[in-house]
Design a protein around this motif. Structure first.
Motif, mmCIF file in Angstrom:
data_model
loop_
_atom_site.group_PDB
_atom_site.id
_atom_site.type_symbol
_atom_site.label_atom_id
_atom_site.label_comp_id
_atom_site.label_asym_id
_atom_site.label_seq_id
_atom_site.Cartn_x
_atom_site.Cartn_y
_atom_site.Cartn_z
ATOM 1 N N GLN A 25 -2.692 4.269 -2.866
ATOM 2 C CA GLN A 25 -2.858 4.451 -1.426
ATOM 3 C C GLN A 25 -3.090 3.111 -0.726
ATOM 4 N N ARG A 26 -3.874 2.247 -1.365
ATOM 5 C CA ARG A 26 -4.158 0.934 -0.791
ATOM 6 C C ARG A 26 -2.879 0.093 -0.722
ATOM 7 N N GLN A 27 -2.062 0.164 -1.760
ATOM 8 C CA GLN A 27 -0.810 -0.592 -1.768
ATOM 9 C C GLN A 27 0.145 -0.087 -0.685
ATOM 10 N N GLN A 28 0.225 1.226 -0.531
ATOM 11 C CA GLN A 28 1.084 1.790 0.509
ATOM 12 C C GLN A 28 0.578 1.418 1.895
ATOM 13 N N ARG A 29 -0.732 1.380 2.068
ATOM 14 C CA ARG A 29 -1.295 0.980 3.357
ATOM 15 C C ARG A 29 -0.937 -0.469 3.683
ATOM 16 N N ILE A 30 -1.011 -1.335 2.684
ATOM 17 C CA ILE A 30 -0.619 -2.729 2.891
ATOM 18 C C ILE A 30 0.837 -2.804 3.325
#
Length: 219
Positions: A25-30
């Motif tokens: 989720q953090r990678q997609q947010r970035i």
């Protein structure tokens, strides 16, 4: 032009593969933050620091997932392409159906300003020396020209001695669609990208093969 991808170029480096749902989720947010930032400010003017700040991370945190700013850019472009692949379906349409799809793409683009801005800004910026997206856009235009030219040849059933005219017409269609996106971004109420694309493609079909139907016909 924000439409069917012409193929994703090979890259030596790849983003890290997150091991947990939270990391994914953090990678997609970035990625989504970088899409907005690159689309608004361009690659050269955008900084990892501002992307990291919006993501609630340090620059080192962003680099943990993407290793470099250039890899983050190519990951953004690949995400954009993946969206188009999903919308295109399991198999690319051909001939007149592909030309109709271009008109449908122009219509859909009017509903995704961020993606259109990203493409317009980065494609123009990529002509500068040593830009990390230059190969991506060169390959994309080359592949897209081939797709559109093939569709025109199939739709018009061009004889061998006129087949090269399809490539010239394909260049014109791509140029019109890209130019319409810039005009639309500046004055959205004054530009109907789908209608203009339909008119240009239909006119070229009539020029290449007067018996052929335009993209909007027989819908």
């Amino acid at each position: 032009m924000s439409n069917p991808p012409a193929g994703t170029p090979a890259h030596k480096a790849r983003p890290r593969t997150p091991r947990s749902p939270e990391a994914k989720q953090r990678q997609q947010r970035i990625l989504h933050i970088a899409t907005d930032t690159f689309g608004t400010r361009g690659y050269n003017n955008a900084s990892l620091a501002e992307i990291a700040e919006q993501a609630g991370l340090t620059q080192a945190g962003v680099l943990h997932y993407f290793r470099s700013k250039s890899l983050l850019l190519t990951s953004v472009l690949e995400l954009r392409d993946q969206t188009d692949i999903e919308q295109l379906g399991a198999e690319r349409p051909r001939g007149l159906e592909f030309l109709r799809h271009l008109v449908d793409t122009a219509l859909r683009n009017a509903e995704r300003e961020g993606i259109v801005r990203l493409y317009a800004v980065l494609s123009a910026e990529s002509v500068t020396e040593n830009h990390p997206a230059q190969s991506y856009f060169r390959d994309r235009y080359s592949g897209l020209r081939a797709f559109v030219a093939d569709a025109l040849r199939e739709a018009c059933d061009l004889p061998a001695d006129r087949a090269d005219r399809a490539e010239t017409a394909a260049n014109a269609i791509i140029a019109v669609m890209d130019g319409l996106q810039v005009q639309w971004l500046l004055s959205p109420d004054a530009v109907d990208m789908a209608a203009s694309t339909d008119l240009v493609v239909s006119s070229l079909l009539n020029t290449l093969a007067p018996h052929a139907s335009g993209p909007a016909a027989e819908r």
